[in-house]
Design a protein around this motif. Structure first.
Motif, PDB file in Angstrom:
ATOM      1  N   LEU A  29       0.831  -1.202   0.000  1.00 28.04           N
ATOM      2  CA  LEU A  29       0.000   0.000   0.000  1.00 28.04           C
ATOM      3  C   LEU A  29       0.865   1.252   0.000  1.00 28.04           C
ATOM      4  O   LEU A  29       1.668   1.474   0.899  1.00 28.04           O
ATOM      5  CB  LEU A  29      -0.901  -0.011   1.243  1.00 28.04           C
ATOM      6  N   GLY A  30       0.708   2.052  -1.028  1.00 35.88           N
ATOM      7  CA  GLY A  30       1.476   3.282  -1.167  1.00 35.88           C
ATOM      8  C   GLY A  30       0.828   4.174  -2.193  1.00 35.88           C
ATOM      9  O   GLY A  30      -0.273   3.897  -2.701  1.00 35.88           O
ATOM     10  N   ALA A  31       1.501   5.257  -2.522  1.00 34.78           N
ATOM     11  CA  ALA A  31       0.911   6.253  -3.415  1.00 34.78           C
ATOM     12  C   ALA A  31       0.677   5.690  -4.819  1.00 34.78           C
ATOM     13  O   ALA A  31      -0.356   5.964  -5.433  1.00 34.78           O
ATOM     14  CB  ALA A  31       1.805   7.488  -3.476  1.00 34.78           C
ATOM     15  N   PHE A  32       1.640   4.918  -5.351  1.00 33.69           N
ATOM     16  CA  PHE A  32       1.472   4.467  -6.731  1.00 33.69           C
ATOM     17  C   PHE A  32       0.261   3.554  -6.866  1.00 33.69           C
ATOM     18  O   PHE A  32      -0.524   3.685  -7.819  1.00 33.69           O
ATOM     19  CB  PHE A  32       2.716   3.751  -7.252  1.00 33.69           C
ATOM     20  N   HIS A  33       0.083   2.614  -5.960  1.00 26.57           N
ATOM     21  CA  HIS A  33      -1.091   1.734  -6.042  1.00 26.57           C
ATOM     22  C   HIS A  33      -2.381   2.540  -6.028  1.00 26.57           C
ATOM     23  O   HIS A  33      -3.313   2.271  -6.801  1.00 26.57           O
ATOM     24  CB  HIS A  33      -1.090   0.751  -4.873  1.00 26.57           C
ATOM     25  N   ARG A  34      -2.425   3.555  -5.199  1.00 34.86           N
ATOM     26  CA  ARG A  34      -3.652   4.340  -5.078  1.00 34.86           C
ATOM     27  C   ARG A  34      -3.893   5.223  -6.306  1.00 34.86           C
ATOM     28  O   ARG A  34      -5.037   5.513  -6.651  1.00 34.86           O
ATOM     29  CB  ARG A  34      -3.617   5.167  -3.793  1.00 34.86           C
ATOM     30  N   ALA A  35      -2.796   5.634  -6.975  1.00 38.93           N
ATOM     31  CA  ALA A  35      -2.947   6.425  -8.195  1.00 38.93           C
ATOM     32  C   ALA A  35      -3.216   5.558  -9.411  1.00 38.93           C
ATOM     33  O   ALA A  35      -3.704   6.063 -10.432  1.00 38.93           O
ATOM     34  CB  ALA A  35      -1.691   7.258  -8.438  1.00 38.93           C
ATOM     35  N   ILE A 230       3.268   8.583 -13.426  1.00 36.14           N
ATOM     36  CA  ILE A 230       4.211   9.272 -12.554  1.00 36.14           C
ATOM     37  C   ILE A 230       3.465   9.758 -11.312  1.00 36.14           C
ATOM     38  O   ILE A 230       2.477  10.488 -11.402  1.00 36.14           O
ATOM     39  CB  ILE A 230       4.872  10.448 -13.286  1.00 36.14           C
ATOM     40  N   THR A 231       3.960   9.322 -10.144  1.00 37.50           N
ATOM     41  CA  THR A 231       3.283   9.608  -8.881  1.00 37.50           C
ATOM     42  C   THR A 231       4.314  10.033  -7.848  1.00 37.50           C
ATOM     43  O   THR A 231       4.934   9.189  -7.191  1.00 37.50           O
ATOM     44  CB  THR A 231       2.506   8.372  -8.382  1.00 37.50           C
ATOM     45  N   PRO A 232       4.530  11.321  -7.682  1.00 36.49           N
ATOM     46  CA  PRO A 232       5.508  11.778  -6.694  1.00 36.49           C
ATOM     47  C   PRO A 232       5.000  11.587  -5.274  1.00 36.49           C
ATOM     48  O   PRO A 232       3.807  11.353  -5.050  1.00 36.49           O
ATOM     49  CB  PRO A 232       5.674  13.258  -7.028  1.00 36.49           C
ATOM     50  N   ALA A 233       5.909  11.695  -4.321  1.00 37.48           N
ATOM     51  CA  ALA A 233       5.518  11.599  -2.920  1.00 37.48           C
ATOM     52  C   ALA A 233       4.601  12.758  -2.553  1.00 37.48           C
ATOM     53  O   ALA A 233       4.783  13.896  -3.009  1.00 37.48           O
ATOM     54  CB  ALA A 233       6.761  11.602  -2.029  1.00 37.48           C
ATOM     55  N   ALA A 252      -4.541  11.740   3.693  1.00 34.52           N
ATOM     56  CA  ALA A 252      -3.827  10.757   2.858  1.00 34.52           C
ATOM     57  C   ALA A 252      -4.090  10.952   1.373  1.00 34.52           C
ATOM     58  O   ALA A 252      -4.381   9.992   0.661  1.00 34.52           O
ATOM     59  CB  ALA A 252      -4.225   9.342   3.283  1.00 34.52           C
ATOM     60  N   PRO A 253      -3.996  12.168   0.869  1.00 30.35           N
ATOM     61  CA  PRO A 253      -4.226  12.355  -0.563  1.00 30.35           C
ATOM     62  C   PRO A 253      -3.061  11.827  -1.395  1.00 30.35           C
ATOM     63  O   PRO A 253      -1.961  11.602  -0.880  1.00 30.35           O
ATOM     64  CB  PRO A 253      -4.350  13.872  -0.700  1.00 30.35           C
ATOM     65  N   VAL A 254      -3.316  11.642  -2.675  1.00 31.97           N
ATOM     66  CA  VAL A 254      -2.294  11.210  -3.628  1.00 31.97           C
ATOM     67  C   VAL A 254      -2.315  12.173  -4.804  1.00 31.97           C
ATOM     68  O   VAL A 254      -3.382  12.523  -5.313  1.00 31.97           O
ATOM     69  CB  VAL A 254      -2.548   9.776  -4.125  1.00 31.97           C
ATOM     70  N   VAL A 255      -1.133  12.585  -5.233  1.00 25.98           N
ATOM     71  CA  VAL A 255      -0.998  13.470  -6.394  1.00 25.98           C
ATOM     72  C   VAL A 255      -0.401  12.674  -7.546  1.00 25.98           C
ATOM     73  O   VAL A 255       0.564  11.916  -7.359  1.00 25.98           O
ATOM     74  CB  VAL A 255      -0.094  14.675  -6.066  1.00 25.98           C
ATOM     75  N   THR A 256      -0.954  12.846  -8.727  1.00 23.89           N
ATOM     76  CA  THR A 256      -0.439  12.117  -9.882  1.00 23.89           C
ATOM     77  C   THR A 256      -0.639  12.957 -11.139  1.00 23.89           C
ATOM     78  O   THR A 256      -1.270  14.012 -11.109  1.00 23.89           O
ATOM     79  CB  THR A 256      -1.138  10.751 -10.020  1.00 23.89           C
ATOM     80  N   HIS A 364       8.477  15.476  -9.149  1.00 27.77           N
ATOM     81  CA  HIS A 364       9.005  14.115  -9.046  1.00 27.77           C
ATOM     82  C   HIS A 364      10.494  14.201  -8.716  1.00 27.77           C
ATOM     83  O   HIS A 364      11.319  14.542  -9.564  1.00 27.77           O
ATOM     84  CB  HIS A 364       8.784  13.373 -10.365  1.00 27.77           C
ATOM     85  N   ARG A 365      10.827  13.880  -7.497  1.00 30.56           N
ATOM     86  CA  ARG A 365      12.172  14.133  -6.999  1.00 30.56           C
ATOM     87  C   ARG A 365      13.138  13.029  -7.445  1.00 30.56           C
ATOM     88  O   ARG A 365      12.833  11.836  -7.387  1.00 30.56           O
ATOM     89  CB  ARG A 365      12.159  14.280  -5.480  1.00 30.56           C
ATOM     90  N   LEU A 366      14.306  13.447  -7.888  1.00 32.55           N
ATOM     91  CA  LEU A 366      15.302  12.514  -8.411  1.00 32.55           C
ATOM     92  C   LEU A 366      15.797  11.571  -7.323  1.00 32.55           C
ATOM     93  O   LEU A 366      16.127  10.407  -7.601  1.00 32.55           O
ATOM     94  CB  LEU A 366      16.464  13.300  -9.016  1.00 32.55           C
ATOM     95  N   ALA A 367      15.856  12.019  -6.081  1.00 28.14           N
ATOM     96  CA  ALA A 367      16.307  11.150  -4.994  1.00 28.14           C
ATOM     97  C   ALA A 367      15.342   9.987  -4.795  1.00 28.14           C
ATOM     98  O   ALA A 367      15.767   8.876  -4.448  1.00 28.14           O
ATOM     99  CB  ALA A 367      16.436  11.953  -3.702  1.00 28.14           C
ATOM    100  N   GLN A 368      14.052  10.218  -5.025  1.00 29.31           N
ATOM    101  CA  GLN A 368      13.065   9.146  -4.930  1.00 29.31           C
ATOM    102  C   GLN A 368      13.262   8.142  -6.060  1.00 29.31           C
ATOM    103  O   GLN A 368      13.261   6.927  -5.845  1.00 29.31           O
ATOM    104  CB  GLN A 368      11.651   9.729  -4.986  1.00 29.31           C
ATOM    105  N   ILE A 369      13.474   8.641  -7.268  1.00 28.44           N
ATOM    106  CA  ILE A 369      13.643   7.764  -8.427  1.00 28.44           C
ATOM    107  C   ILE A 369      14.927   6.944  -8.319  1.00 28.44           C
ATOM    108  O   ILE A 369      14.985   5.789  -8.734  1.00 28.44           O
ATOM    109  CB  ILE A 369      13.675   8.603  -9.715  1.00 28.44           C
TER     110      ILE A 369
END
Length: 464
Positions: A29-35, A230-233, A252-256, A364-369
Motif C-alpha cells: 500500500l502506497g501512493a502508486f497503487h492508489r494512483a 508518474i506519482t511523486p511523494a 492521505a491524498p495522492v498526487v499524480t 518528481h524528486r530525483l532522490a526518490q527515483i
C-alpha cells in the motif's frame, strides 16, 4: 471550513459509500497503487463489487491515516493547467501488513480473486540473476513458517516478512481450505514480472511441500503487467490543496499526472474488474510494452536520477530543462527505439514523455527515483547497452546512464540501495568501472567494448 473525509461524511454529501466486498488483496500500500490500480478499479466498479483490502509492506505508516478515513482518499490529478480532485472508494480496508494473521486470512479467503503487488523491485528479494534466493535470511525464515503451516500449525501471532512469503503462506492456507483459483498480479517495473513471481513462488513451494507446488501450478494464475503513471511523494501542501479545492480534510491524498497506462497479459480464473473500460489493455504478448516503458520512461528516469543531481537538479522537471541532460536522454532514447517494434509508435510515446517530464507542477524528486539503482539499471539500461553492442554500435547513450550511477557511487551520493555495501566496495576498487559494471552484469565487465564506452562516458561527464 473543512470536513474530515469518512464514509459517513461522504454519504451525507450524496455519494454512495457502502464498501464493496473484499475481492482484491493488495500488498504494498502506497501512493502508486492508489494512483494506479485502485484508481482503475474505482473508475469501473460501478456496481461496487470489487473492494480492495490493502496491506502495507516496508512502511506501516501508510495504513493509519487511510484506516481513519475508512480507506477513502483524494486523488489529485495535476496537469500543467491546474488540479482536479476526486474521492476514491475502492480501498475498503487499509492494514499494517505485519499485523498477525490478517494478510494471510485475506489471501486465503474464498472470495479473494486477485492479489496485486507494488513492493518495488527490492521487495521481491530476487538475486542478481532475477531468481529467488532461498538462503536469503528473510526468505529462509519465511519458509520455516510456511513448513509449520503446511504441517498443520496455525500461524497465530506471526506473519512472514517478505511479500512472497506472505503470499506463499496465504496460498497454503487457501489450499488446505479448498479455495478456488486466483490471479497474482505484480505491478512493479520488472520484465516478465508475472513469470518471475511464478517461478519464485514455485521454487519456494518446492521447499515446503509437493501439495503446495501442485496447487500453485494448477490453481494459481500469474499475470504480467506494464504499469505507467508518474506519482511523486505526497507533500503537506497537497493536503492544503485538497482542502481548498474540495472541502475535505484528507490526511492521505495522492498526487499524480493525467497520463496513465496499464497493460496486462494472463488469466483471471475467478474474474476481475473490467479495467479495460478505464483504458487498460489486455494483450497476448506484453514484452514490447514492457520494454518501451522500462527503457524509455524508467531508463530516462534513472539517467536523470544520477546525472541530474551532479548538475544541481532535484526534480525531473529541472533536469529535463537542462540541455545537457536532455541531450543524454534523447541519445539514450535513440538507442532504445532501434530495438523496439515500429508498430508501438515510439516517436509519439517519446513526445508524450517529454511533455510529462516537463510538467512543472509534478514534483518528481530525483532522490526518490534513484533508490535501489543497482537493481533498476539491470533492466532499464543494461539491456539497451547489450543490444547496441550486439548491433555493432557503441551504446554510449545507455552507457551514460550507467556511468552517471557509477560517478554517484564513487562520490557516495547514491540514494538508498539494498546492495549499498557491495556497491560501495566496488566503487572503492582500483578498477572501479570494471567492478561496478561487473556488479550490474558480469559479462559486460569482461567485454572490452562495454568497459571502454562506460569509461569514456565517465570521462566525458568529468570534462563536461
Amino acid at each position: 471550513m473543512t470536513i474530515p473525509l469518512t464514509r459517513s461524511a461522504l454519504a451525507a454529501s450524496g455519494v454512495a459509500t457502502d464498501p464493496a466486498p473484499e475481492r482484491i488483496v493488495h500488498l504494498g500500500l502506497g501512493a502508486f497503487h492508489r494512483a494506479h490500480q485502485a484508481s482503475y478499479t474505482d473508475a469501473v466498479d460501478v456496481e461496487r463489487a470489487w473492494g480492495i483490502a490493502a496491506f502495507t509492506g516496508r512502511s506501516a505508516g501508510a495504513a493509519a491515516p487511510l484506516a481513519a478515513q475508512d480507506g477513502l482518499y483524494s486523488l489529485v490529478v495535476r496537469g500543467a493547467g491546474g488540479d482536479s480532485v476526486s474521492v476514491m472508494r475502492s480501498i475498503v480496508r487499509a492494514v499494517d501488513g505485519s499485523t498477525p494473521d490478517q494478510v494471510l486470512s485475506a489471501i486465503a479467503a474464498p472470495a479473494t480473486a486477485i492479489v496485486t503487488l507494488t513492493v518495488t523491485e527490492a521487495g521481491y528479494r530476487f538475486g542478481g540473476d532475477g531468481t529467488i534466493e532461498l538462503a536469503d535470511p528473510v526468505i529462509a525464515s519465511d519458509l520455516v513458517l510456511a513448513r509449520r503451516v503446511a504441517g498443520g500449525a496455525r500461524p497465530a501471532g506471526s506473519v512472514p516478512v517478505s511479500a512472497l512469503g506472505r503470499i506463499l503462506v496465504g496460498l497454503e492456507l487457501r489450499r488446505r481450505a479448498g479455495g478456488p483459483g486466483l490471479a497474482i498480479v505484480p505491478c512493479d517495473n520488472m520484465p516478465s514480472n508475472g513469470e518471475l513471481v511464478r517461478q519464485a513462488l514455485l521454487d519456494m513451494a518446492d521447499a515446503v511441500s509437493d501439495d503446495l507446488t501442485r496447487y500453485v501450478t494448477d490453481v494459481v494464475s500469474f499475470v504480467s503487467t506494464s504499469v505507467d503513471r508518474i506519482t511523486p511523494a505526497t507533500r503537506d501542501a497537497d493536503i492544503a490543496t485538497v482542502a481548498e479545492l474540495s472541502g475535505w480534510d484528507d490526511r492521505a491524498p495522492v498526487v499524480t499526472e493525467p497520463f496513465s497506462d496499464w497493460v496486462l497479459s494472463g488469466g483471471f480464473p475467478s474474474g476481475r474488474p473490467a479495467w479495460e473500460q478505464a483504458g487498460a489493455r489486455i494483450v497476448d504478448d506484453i514484452r514490447p510494452f514492457e520494454r518501451r516503458k522500462l527503457w524509455l520512461l524508467n531508463g530516462a528516469h534513472s539517467l536523470l536520477a544520477y546525472a541530474g543531481p551532479a548538475r544541481g537538479h532535484e526534480t525531473v522537471h529541472e533536469a529535463i530543462a537542462d540541455a545537457a541532460c536532455r541531450a543524454s536522454v534523447e541519445r539514450f532514447w535513440d538507442e532504445a527505439e532501434a530495438h523496439l517494434p515500429a508498430d508501438l509508435d515510439v516517436p509519439a510515446y517519446r513526445a508524450a514523455l517529454l511533455e510529462r517530464f516537463e510538467n512543472p507542477r509534478i514534483e518528481h524528486r530525483l532522490a526518490q527515483i534513484g533508490r535501489d539503482g543497482s537493481m533498476k539499471l539491470r533492466v532499464r539500461a543494461v539491456p539497451v547497452l547489450r543490444a547496441e553492442l550486439a548491433a555493432g554500435r557503441s551504446g554510449e547513450g545507455a552507457a551514460s546512464a550507467i556511468a552517471a550511477w557509477m560517478d554517484a557511487a564513487a562520490l557516495d551520493t547514491l540514494p538508498p540501495d539494498p546492495a549499498e555495501e557491495e556497491v560501495a566496495a566496488a566503487a572503492a576498487a582500483r578498477d572501479s568501472s570494471r567492478a561496478l559494471l561487473g556488479f550490474l552484469d558480469p559479462e559486460l565487465a569482461d567485454d572490452s567494448a562495454a568497459l571502454a564506452v562506460v569509461e569514456a562516458s565517465r570521462r566525458a561527464a568529468v570534462s563536461g
